[in-house]
Scaffold this active site. Structure first.
Site, PDB file in Angstrom:
ATOM      1  N   SER A  64       8.302   1.050  -9.892  1.00 25.57           N
ATOM      2  CA  SER A  64       8.487   0.971  -8.441  1.00 25.57           C
ATOM      3  C   SER A  64       8.450  -0.452  -7.885  1.00 25.57           C
ATOM      4  O   SER A  64       8.798  -0.660  -6.720  1.00 25.57           O
ATOM      5  CB  SER A  64       7.426   1.794  -7.727  1.00 25.57           C
ATOM      6  OG  SER A  64       7.718   3.162  -7.878  1.00 25.57           O
ATOM      7  N   LYS A  67      11.560  -1.641  -6.347  1.00 27.34           N
ATOM      8  CA  LYS A  67      11.953  -1.246  -4.989  1.00 27.34           C
ATOM      9  C   LYS A  67      11.969  -2.446  -4.035  1.00 27.34           C
ATOM     10  O   LYS A  67      12.695  -2.448  -3.036  1.00 27.34           O
ATOM     11  CB  LYS A  67      11.006  -0.153  -4.479  1.00 27.34           C
ATOM     12  CG  LYS A  67      11.122   1.163  -5.265  1.00 27.34           C
ATOM     13  CD  LYS A  67      10.012   2.147  -4.931  1.00 27.34           C
ATOM     14  CE  LYS A  67      10.135   3.441  -5.746  1.00 27.34           C
ATOM     15  NZ  LYS A  67       8.984   4.352  -5.569  1.00 27.34           N
ATOM     16  N   TYR A 191      18.970   4.338  -9.158  1.00 29.67           N
ATOM     17  CA  TYR A 191      17.512   4.349  -8.981  1.00 29.67           C
ATOM     18  C   TYR A 191      16.784   4.349 -10.337  1.00 29.67           C
ATOM     19  O   TYR A 191      15.852   3.575 -10.555  1.00 29.67           O
ATOM     20  CB  TYR A 191      17.107   5.573  -8.144  1.00 29.67           C
ATOM     21  CG  TYR A 191      15.620   5.748  -8.043  1.00 29.67           C
ATOM     22  CD1 TYR A 191      14.853   4.898  -7.241  1.00 29.67           C
ATOM     23  CD2 TYR A 191      14.957   6.731  -8.775  1.00 29.67           C
ATOM     24  CE1 TYR A 191      13.471   5.042  -7.177  1.00 29.67           C
ATOM     25  CE2 TYR A 191      13.584   6.882  -8.701  1.00 29.67           C
ATOM     26  CZ  TYR A 191      12.849   6.030  -7.900  1.00 29.67           C
ATOM     27  OH  TYR A 191      11.485   6.154  -7.845  1.00 29.67           O
ATOM     28  N   TYR A 243       1.382   3.211  -1.564  1.00 28.46           N
ATOM     29  CA  TYR A 243       1.397   4.628  -1.147  1.00 28.46           C
ATOM     30  C   TYR A 243       0.123   4.972  -0.377  1.00 28.46           C
ATOM     31  O   TYR A 243      -0.292   4.206   0.491  1.00 28.46           O
ATOM     32  CB  TYR A 243       1.634   5.531  -2.366  1.00 28.46           C
ATOM     33  CG  TYR A 243       2.699   4.954  -3.259  1.00 28.46           C
ATOM     34  CD1 TYR A 243       4.013   4.917  -2.819  1.00 28.46           C
ATOM     35  CD2 TYR A 243       2.396   4.376  -4.486  1.00 28.46           C
ATOM     36  CE1 TYR A 243       5.002   4.347  -3.592  1.00 28.46           C
ATOM     37  CE2 TYR A 243       3.388   3.794  -5.266  1.00 28.46           C
ATOM     38  CZ  TYR A 243       4.681   3.788  -4.814  1.00 28.46           C
ATOM     39  OH  TYR A 243       5.652   3.213  -5.572  1.00 28.46           O
ATOM     40  N   VAL A 261       4.330   2.588 -11.650  1.00 32.79           N
ATOM     41  CA  VAL A 261       3.587   3.458 -12.582  1.00 32.79           C
ATOM     42  C   VAL A 261       3.561   2.925 -14.020  1.00 32.79           C
ATOM     43  O   VAL A 261       2.873   3.491 -14.867  1.00 32.79           O
ATOM     44  CB  VAL A 261       4.081   4.931 -12.600  1.00 32.79           C
ATOM     45  CG1 VAL A 261       3.676   5.671 -11.357  1.00 32.79           C
ATOM     46  CG2 VAL A 261       5.556   5.025 -12.879  1.00 32.79           C
TER      47      VAL A 261
HETATM   48  O1  DON Z   1      10.611   7.753  -9.765  1.00 30.21           O
HETATM   49  C1  DON Z   1       9.546   7.647 -10.350  1.00 30.21           C
HETATM   50  O2  DON Z   1       8.677   8.508 -10.295  1.00 30.21           O
HETATM   51  C2  DON Z   1       9.294   6.369 -11.129  1.00 30.21           C
HETATM   52  N1  DON Z   1      10.536   5.880 -11.658  1.00 30.21           N
HETATM   53  C3  DON Z   1       8.691   5.290 -10.276  1.00 30.21           C
HETATM   54  C4  DON Z   1       7.403   5.689  -9.613  1.00 30.21           C
HETATM   55  C5  DON Z   1       6.462   4.577  -9.399  1.00 30.21           C
HETATM   56  O3  DON Z   1       6.470   3.562 -10.038  1.00 30.21           O
HETATM   57  C6  DON Z   1       5.405   4.878  -8.428  1.00 30.21           C
HETATM   58  N2  DON Z   1       4.465   3.790  -8.393  1.00 30.21           N
HETATM   59  N3  DON Z   1       3.326   3.689  -8.455  1.00 30.21           N
END
Ligand code: DON
Length: 315
Positions: A64, A67, A191, A243, A261
């Protein structure tokens, strides 16, 4: 300078030895294989000096954190029109939550929750095909970091596609409100590939310099974004970058930060430094457990905070 080296080395040593490391994400299968023993830290000062500790040169899945770069590019494409399709409020919900989309007509709360980032990916598709957008993103981060070796981990992108049912649900749901304008497969291809960018702490901290430097990449002199836009991206990182853990992160570090993540966090000390930490174990909100602690230690030791009027910047 030497003092900062000492601080970074002490943080790396403490985090390498920490017993409680959180839980490595396993809903994207390749991420589950990353050893929880990893810890890296990179601090890049405004003058370009780098202070590295632990596994700072080892690439990891930035997830993420991408982003931030996608939003920067999309604002360049669409300008403030983007804010008609994405909000600027913290969600107070999990990164992959769908609940607010129904009552808020398919407009995600902010560009850093998954729903918001999927809309940003859709905006990037405006005039391009998915492969072109992915290529543009890759070129953008390579240029920011000054490092042509940065790559996308195709195995991670593929695994995200195979397991990303929640993201498909978010995208189709927003499409029903007209806030996804391209084929969901195309939007999610962008994405998933952006999330699968693999970068080291060192590369990521270099790429984040424009946010610490009023929108300018100090090594090329190029204005990546205006200073106002850099401040606004930082404001969003501070209010929404973690978040439903964003308040806690701001409370503990006083810095804008964006987590992923994969266990990475990009943090910005405006005018002073671009910082990346990486530890794969996550807390219950999906943010790097030791990464947050490491940034707390760093900001306590240096006094760096957007709320500190005269920080001792060690430069
Ligand atoms: O879409 C997802 O769930 C992952 N590619 C990215 C989520 C993420 O990194 C949330 N961050 N803490």
């Amino acid at each position: 300078m030497l003092e900062l080296d000492r601080i970074v080395a002490a943080i790396a040593a403490e985090m390498k030895a920490a017993p409680d490391r959180g839980k490595v994400a396993d809903y994207i299968p390749p991420l589950a294989c990353v050893p929880p023993s990893k810890f890296g830290i990179a601090v890049v000062l405004a003058d370009g000096t780098c202070h590295l500790g632990g596994d700072a040169e080892e690439p990891f899945s930035i997830q993420s954190i991408s982003k931030v770069f996608a939003l920067t590019l999309a604002l360049g494409e669409l300008g403030d029109e983007l804010w008609r399709r994405v909000g600027r409020e913290p969600s107070g919900s999990a990164f992959n939550s769908i609940v607010q989309l129904e009552s808020e007509s398919g407009i995600p709360r902010n560009p850093f929750i998954n729903a918001g980032a999927i809309v940003v990916a859709d905006i990037l598709l405006g005039r391009f095909r998915p492969n072109e957008v992915i290529g543009n993103l890759l070129r953008f981060v390579r240029n920011l970091a000054g490092d042509e070796s940065i790559a996308i981990d195709e195995a991670v992108a593929h695994a995200e596609h195979q397991t990303g049912f929640r993201n498909f649900a978010l995208a189709y749901y927003m499409r029903s409100f007209g806030n996804i304008r391209h084929a969901v497969e195309d939007t999610l291809s962008v994405y998933f590939h952006q999330c699968a960018l693999a970068m080291s702490c060192h590369q990521l901290a270099l790429a984040g310099r424009y946010l610490a430097n009023d929108g300018r990449n100090p090594s090329t002199g190029q204005n990546v974004v205006t200073s106002q836009r850099a401040r606004r991206i930082n404001a969003l990182m501070m209010s929404c970058g973690h978040y439903d853990n964003s308040g806690e992160f701001a409370f503990r570090t006083g810095l804008p930060g964006k987590s992923g993540v994969g266990g990475g966090i990009l943090a910005v000390a405006p005018g002073i430094a671009s910082i990346t930490v990486w530890s794969p174990g996550l807390n219950e909100k999906g943010n790097s457990q030791l990464g947050s602690l490491a940034l707390e230690r760093l900001t306590q030791a240096t006094g760096w905070s957007v709320f500190e009027p005269r920080p001792d910047n060690y430069a």
